[in-house]
Design a protein around this motif. Sequence first.
Motif, PDB file in Angstrom:
ATOM      1  N   GLU A 333       6.430 -38.877  -1.071  1.00 35.62           N
ATOM      2  CA  GLU A 333       5.495 -37.589  -0.967  1.00 35.62           C
ATOM      3  C   GLU A 333       5.574 -37.014  -2.213  1.00 35.62           C
ATOM      4  OE1 GLU A 333       7.104 -35.668   2.174  1.00 35.62           O
ATOM      5  OE2 GLU A 333       6.107 -36.635   3.836  1.00 35.62           O
ATOM      6  N   ARG A 334       6.646 -36.776  -2.932  1.00 31.87           N
ATOM      7  CA  ARG A 334       6.949 -36.143  -4.373  1.00 31.87           C
ATOM      8  C   ARG A 334       6.042 -36.958  -5.268  1.00 31.87           C
ATOM      9  NH1 ARG A 334       6.576 -31.737  -4.311  1.00 31.87           N
ATOM     10  NH2 ARG A 334       7.413 -31.244  -6.206  1.00 31.87           N
ATOM     11  N   PHE A 335       6.197 -38.223  -5.266  1.00 34.39           N
ATOM     12  CA  PHE A 335       5.617 -39.090  -6.434  1.00 34.39           C
ATOM     13  C   PHE A 335       3.978 -38.978  -6.140  1.00 34.39           C
ATOM     14  CE2 PHE A 335       3.084 -42.926  -7.117  1.00 34.39           C
ATOM     15  CZ  PHE A 335       3.511 -43.301  -8.349  1.00 34.39           C
ATOM     16  N   ALA A 336       3.626 -38.888  -4.997  1.00 32.44           N
ATOM     17  CA  ALA A 336       1.877 -38.557  -4.410  1.00 32.44           C
ATOM     18  C   ALA A 336       1.633 -37.412  -5.234  1.00 32.44           C
ATOM     19  CB  ALA A 336       1.751 -38.531  -2.968  1.00 32.44           C
ATOM     20  N   VAL A 337       2.279 -36.318  -5.116  1.00 27.09           N
ATOM     21  CA  VAL A 337       1.884 -34.868  -5.978  1.00 27.09           C
ATOM     22  C   VAL A 337       1.635 -35.208  -7.122  1.00 27.09           C
ATOM     23  CG1 VAL A 337       2.663 -32.712  -6.244  1.00 27.09           C
ATOM     24  CG2 VAL A 337       3.085 -33.494  -4.256  1.00 27.09           C
ATOM     25  N   TYR A 338       2.604 -35.595  -8.144  1.00 29.15           N
ATOM     26  CA  TYR A 338       2.395 -35.988  -9.605  1.00 29.15           C
ATOM     27  C   TYR A 338       1.304 -36.810  -9.777  1.00 29.15           C
ATOM     28  CZ  TYR A 338       6.973 -33.312  -9.153  1.00 29.15           C
ATOM     29  OH  TYR A 338       8.031 -32.585  -8.853  1.00 29.15           O
ATOM     30  N   ARG A 339       1.190 -38.147  -8.817  1.00 26.99           N
ATOM     31  CA  ARG A 339       0.229 -38.974  -9.195  1.00 26.99           C
ATOM     32  C   ARG A 339      -1.088 -38.489  -9.094  1.00 26.99           C
ATOM     33  NH1 ARG A 339      -0.224 -41.924  -3.931  1.00 26.99           N
ATOM     34  NH2 ARG A 339      -1.530 -39.973  -3.675  1.00 26.99           N
ATOM     35  N   ASP A 340      -1.324 -37.601  -8.292  1.00 27.43           N
ATOM     36  CA  ASP A 340      -2.652 -36.936  -8.236  1.00 27.43           C
ATOM     37  C   ASP A 340      -2.775 -35.935  -9.211  1.00 27.43           C
ATOM     38  OD1 ASP A 340      -2.944 -38.537  -5.644  1.00 27.43           O
ATOM     39  OD2 ASP A 340      -2.639 -36.822  -4.376  1.00 27.43           O
ATOM     40  N   GLU A 341      -2.050 -35.449  -9.450  1.00 25.80           N
ATOM     41  CA  GLU A 341      -2.028 -34.335 -10.681  1.00 25.80           C
ATOM     42  C   GLU A 341      -2.377 -34.747 -11.759  1.00 25.80           C
ATOM     43  OE1 GLU A 341       1.212 -30.765  -9.083  1.00 25.80           O
ATOM     44  OE2 GLU A 341       1.667 -32.247 -11.009  1.00 25.80           O
ATOM     45  N   ILE A 342      -2.212 -36.060 -12.466  1.00 30.19           N
ATOM     46  CA  ILE A 342      -2.735 -36.771 -13.392  1.00 30.19           C
ATOM     47  C   ILE A 342      -3.678 -37.847 -13.283  1.00 30.19           C
ATOM     48  CG2 ILE A 342      -0.502 -36.211 -14.723  1.00 30.19           C
ATOM     49  CD1 ILE A 342       0.413 -39.149 -14.128  1.00 30.19           C
ATOM     50  N   ARG A 343      -4.152 -37.750 -11.858  1.00 30.88           N
ATOM     51  CA  ARG A 343      -5.391 -38.626 -11.516  1.00 30.88           C
ATOM     52  C   ARG A 343      -5.219 -40.072 -11.737  1.00 30.88           C
ATOM     53  NH1 ARG A 343     -10.508 -34.866 -13.814  1.00 30.88           N
ATOM     54  NH2 ARG A 343     -10.179 -33.094 -12.701  1.00 30.88           N
ATOM     55  N   LEU A 344      -3.993 -40.254 -11.277  1.00 28.84           N
ATOM     56  CA  LEU A 344      -3.716 -42.097 -11.120  1.00 28.84           C
ATOM     57  C   LEU A 344      -4.398 -42.379  -9.947  1.00 28.84           C
ATOM     58  CD1 LEU A 344      -0.155 -42.412 -12.340  1.00 28.84           C
ATOM     59  CD2 LEU A 344      -2.001 -43.139 -13.588  1.00 28.84           C
ATOM     60  N   ASP A 345      -4.422 -43.640  -9.508  1.00 31.60           N
ATOM     61  CA  ASP A 345      -5.063 -44.316  -8.445  1.00 31.60           C
ATOM     62  C   ASP A 345      -4.378 -43.624  -6.987  1.00 31.60           C
ATOM     63  OD1 ASP A 345      -6.466 -45.921  -9.971  1.00 31.60           O
ATOM     64  OD2 ASP A 345      -5.196 -47.542  -9.759  1.00 31.60           O
ATOM     65  N   SER A 346      -5.115 -43.176  -6.216  1.00 30.77           N
ATOM     66  CA  SER A 346      -4.673 -42.498  -5.058  1.00 30.77           C
ATOM     67  C   SER A 346      -3.938 -43.294  -4.009  1.00 30.77           C
ATOM     68  CB  SER A 346      -5.782 -41.698  -4.300  1.00 30.77           C
ATOM     69  OG  SER A 346      -6.655 -42.902  -3.887  1.00 30.77           O
ATOM     70  N   VAL A 347      -3.872 -44.632  -4.520  1.00 32.06           N
ATOM     71  CA  VAL A 347      -2.981 -45.792  -3.359  1.00 32.06           C
ATOM     72  C   VAL A 347      -1.843 -45.971  -4.015  1.00 32.06           C
ATOM     73  CG1 VAL A 347      -5.065 -46.728  -2.611  1.00 32.06           C
ATOM     74  CG2 VAL A 347      -4.067 -47.670  -4.780  1.00 32.06           C
ATOM     75  N   LEU A 348      -1.581 -45.521  -5.138  1.00 33.85           N
ATOM     76  CA  LEU A 348      -0.159 -45.891  -5.781  1.00 33.85           C
ATOM     77  C   LEU A 348       0.954 -45.360  -4.958  1.00 33.85           C
ATOM     78  CD1 LEU A 348      -1.016 -45.916  -9.597  1.00 33.85           C
ATOM     79  CD2 LEU A 348      -0.514 -47.762  -8.189  1.00 33.85           C
ATOM     80  N   SER A 349       2.007 -45.956  -4.820  1.00 35.32           N
ATOM     81  CA  SER A 349       3.384 -45.474  -4.264  1.00 35.32           C
ATOM     82  C   SER A 349       4.423 -45.540  -5.397  1.00 35.32           C
ATOM     83  CB  SER A 349       3.563 -46.274  -2.986  1.00 35.32           C
ATOM     84  OG  SER A 349       4.351 -47.537  -3.464  1.00 35.32           O
TER      85      SER A 349
END
Length: 416
Positions: A333-349
């Motif tokens: 869940e924490r990874f998803a927050v940072y991933r979305d903030e820098i607009r990486l692919d939303s499917v990434l884990s």
Amino acid sequence: MQEYKRDLSREGITGWSCSRLIPCLLTLYLHPMHDYPLRRMVVMVKQGVPYGESSLYLAPGVAFINEEEAVFAAMVEGWTDAQVGGRLNKRQSADSNVARAVALQEFTNEFQWNWTAGMFDEWMMHLISERKLMRSTLRVYQASIRAFCNYLISDHYTWAQQCEQRFGTHPTQIVHEWNSARHILDYEGRPGRRPLARDEVQRLFDHIDSSVDSRLDQHKKGALQVYRDATIMKVIYGWGLRADEVANLEVTDFYRNPHAPEFGDYGILQVQFGKGSHGSGKKRRSVLTLRAGAVAALKAYVDEVWPTVRMSGSNLLWVTERGNRLQAKEITERFAVYRDEIRLDSVLSPHCLRHSYATHLAEEGFDPRFIQEQMGHQWGTTTGIYTHVTGNFMNTMMRQALEKNQQARPTKGPGK
């Protein structure tokens, strides 16, 4: 004993005597994955007779109402015992393998000694077109059927002899290299696990680091938690870990490596709860430290942050804001927050960082066998799914190979 023999007779099974009940005790029950009765053997182990040997399930002189169904059921039961009692697999793993064998029997409406490679091909097409199974899942199905066939054709378990005597034919192997999916070196994992490019990894780390600085400058809450997250992401990438592996890390899991003194106390990581082979439970492995940046980040966290958040009496590295054990789900869940903030692919884990670790080692020229050991893979072909080198790297390797060949080519002399 007489009452027990009468129960057997009502099921159409005759010819039993007390002496024949000595090697094994025969009872009847309905197999959970099939309607026909499966004879459950409670084997009194005999010296020299392996788990799953046919004589433990098909005593001589026993007649069955439906011999084909009874023999196949005995095969399935014997294979289960051979997996659990012989190979020490988990019961859940053995049951999953058995379920796939039974599924093939139900699809073909034939028993194993009549199976053909063509029937297996048709089943595979059904799983692809109707069930929409992924390639990696198909390999699991194929491995189960291959293992079932290997069990039945092995002289060790004497099922071929039983079938020859009863049906005039015998089991054969129906899963071959030419009709089964192979592990390949191209990336074929889930999109959410694809490796990040180096600049994407750097962008992720820089973003989380700047979030820590921003919170500290503005005196906002949560700076320690973000610092923890930054360290976790660097540790996943730095040692190629899974989310649940990093969640269970303890300070005492790191050791010195006399061959790499520059890493100090963090030269080797002993992963205590690694992913084991199918059915074998958790597996330990040693991961040699390679990334100085990851060591620096972890050492700073352990020296400066961990003492202030440490759970009493625990060596766990990561805790929540409330002082509880951090779970793998929370890391995702924490990874998803940072991933979305820098607009990486939303499917990434977070698993993409593990894939990135393997891929970048391959690009740096590390031996595939070494990468396999670092990743904890039993098969090198599994590591191949993780490694997906970039186009630039492939072009560089091509250029180096061409230049090497040109240098090695003998120079023609005058007139030659």
